[in-house]
Design an enzyme around this catalytic site. Structure first.
Site, PDB file in Angstrom:
ATOM      1  N   TYR A 152      21.818   9.788 -46.690  1.00  0.00           N
ATOM      2  CA  TYR A 152      21.453   8.737 -47.638  1.00  0.00           C
ATOM      3  C   TYR A 152      21.222   7.406 -46.912  1.00  0.00           C
ATOM      4  O   TYR A 152      20.213   6.733 -47.134  1.00  0.00           O
ATOM      5  CB  TYR A 152      22.557   8.583 -48.690  1.00  0.00           C
ATOM      6  CG  TYR A 152      22.308   7.474 -49.686  1.00  0.00           C
ATOM      7  CD1 TYR A 152      21.389   7.642 -50.716  1.00  0.00           C
ATOM      8  CD2 TYR A 152      22.993   6.264 -49.598  1.00  0.00           C
ATOM      9  CE1 TYR A 152      21.148   6.626 -51.638  1.00  0.00           C
ATOM     10  CE2 TYR A 152      22.759   5.252 -50.513  1.00  0.00           C
ATOM     11  CZ  TYR A 152      21.838   5.441 -51.529  1.00  0.00           C
ATOM     12  OH  TYR A 152      21.609   4.431 -52.426  1.00  0.00           O
ATOM     13  N   LYS A 156      17.780   5.227 -46.582  1.00  0.00           N
ATOM     14  CA  LYS A 156      17.657   3.869 -47.095  1.00  0.00           C
ATOM     15  C   LYS A 156      17.294   2.879 -45.980  1.00  0.00           C
ATOM     16  O   LYS A 156      16.647   1.860 -46.241  1.00  0.00           O
ATOM     17  CB  LYS A 156      18.944   3.452 -47.808  1.00  0.00           C
ATOM     18  CG  LYS A 156      19.162   4.201 -49.125  1.00  0.00           C
ATOM     19  CD  LYS A 156      17.978   4.016 -50.080  1.00  0.00           C
ATOM     20  CE  LYS A 156      18.174   4.687 -51.422  1.00  0.00           C
ATOM     21  NZ  LYS A 156      17.042   4.478 -52.345  1.00  0.00           N
TER      22      LYS A 156
END
Length: 272
Positions: A152, A156
């Site tokens: 994740y 990002k």
């Protein structure tokens, strides 16, 4: 360069729930026509009907934004838009070695590759009209790596790089198109129940409606970057510090807490 949303067409991915839904409702109240793209057809249609009930204009399509061909087909059906909000995202919340290959691959397809497919589908028209805004929702996890969210965080970081690179490219080519990068701290999305922690967070959990409103305000103001709350800005220049000092700062801000640091975690992790 201000960009009022009145009479604009705003497309929001992942708008069937959470912050995406609130941004859709908020943009509609500001006079925009809304296009909802969500993997969940029923959720998207429910938000569409909610907006139409207010007298505003809204359409909904079920789209898997991680796949280039469905995005291309949906873009052709949608037509030109003035604002693209890349909001759809997924998170596994597992250690790198505990996450499945399929889950890791989907994280990058949804959180990174979808940015390219969706943006490219509409950017040409924006450049031709010399008018438009592309919003990319990154995260505070795009400013500092987060344990047990390696895929994740990496996705990002990539999202933030995408938004910043697009901003520079659009400015150098004098296209009239703006790129807004959004990096919020922890948001009360339903991922955590009660948001109680094993050790205190210095910063408050952000409310969904606050984040949605700030994003819409930033689009209209023509901003290039939105980091919430402002204290998280310290993470970017802090990268020049020695690693131990940087890590202590991240710990102090609570940004690199892991999923284990939250109690009462809800069973379902929503798209946001």
């Amino acid at each position: 360069m201000r960009h009022p949303l009145k009479n604009e067409t705003v497309l929001i991915t992942g708008a069937g729930s959470g912050i995406g839904r609130l941004m859709a409702l908020g943009a509609a109240r500001r006079g925009a026509s809304i296009v909802i793209w969500d993997l969940d057809a029923a959720a998207g249609e429910a938000v569409r009907d909610e907006i139409r009930a207010t007298g505003a204009r809204a359409e909904s399509l079920a789209v898997d934004v991680s796949d280039r061909e469905p995005v291309s087909a949906a873009a052709a059906a949608t037509g030109p838009v003035d604002v693209v909000v890349n909001n759809a995202g997924v998170v596994t919340g597992k250690r790198l070695m505990d996450a499945s290959d399929e889950a890791i691959e989907r994280t990058f397809r949804v959180n990174v590759m979808a940015l390219y497919w969706v943006t490219r589908a509409f950017l040409g028209g924006m450049i031709e009209r010399r008018h438009g805004t592309v919003v990319t929702v990154s995260s505070a996890a795009g400013l500092v790596g987060v344990a047990k969210q390696t895929d994740y965080s990496a996705s990002k970081f990539a999202a933030l790089g995408f938004a910043e690179s697009l901003r520079v490219e659009m400015a150098k080519d004098n296209t009239g198109v703006n790129s807004l990068a959004v990096c919020p701290y922890y948001i009360d999305t339903g991922m955590f129940e009660g948001v109680a922690t094993k050790f205190p967070l210095l910063l408050p959990i952000l409310k969904q409606d606050h984040v949605a409103t700030r994003v819409l305000d930033s689009i209209e103001a023509g901003r290039k970057q939105l980091i919430m709350p402002r204290a998280v800005h310290a993470l970017a220049p802090a990268r020049i510090l020695p690693v131990p000092v940087f890590d202590k700062l991240a710990n102090f801000l609570g940004v690199n807490n892991t999923m284990d640091h939250f109690v009462g975690r809800a069973g379902k992790v929503p798209r946001h």
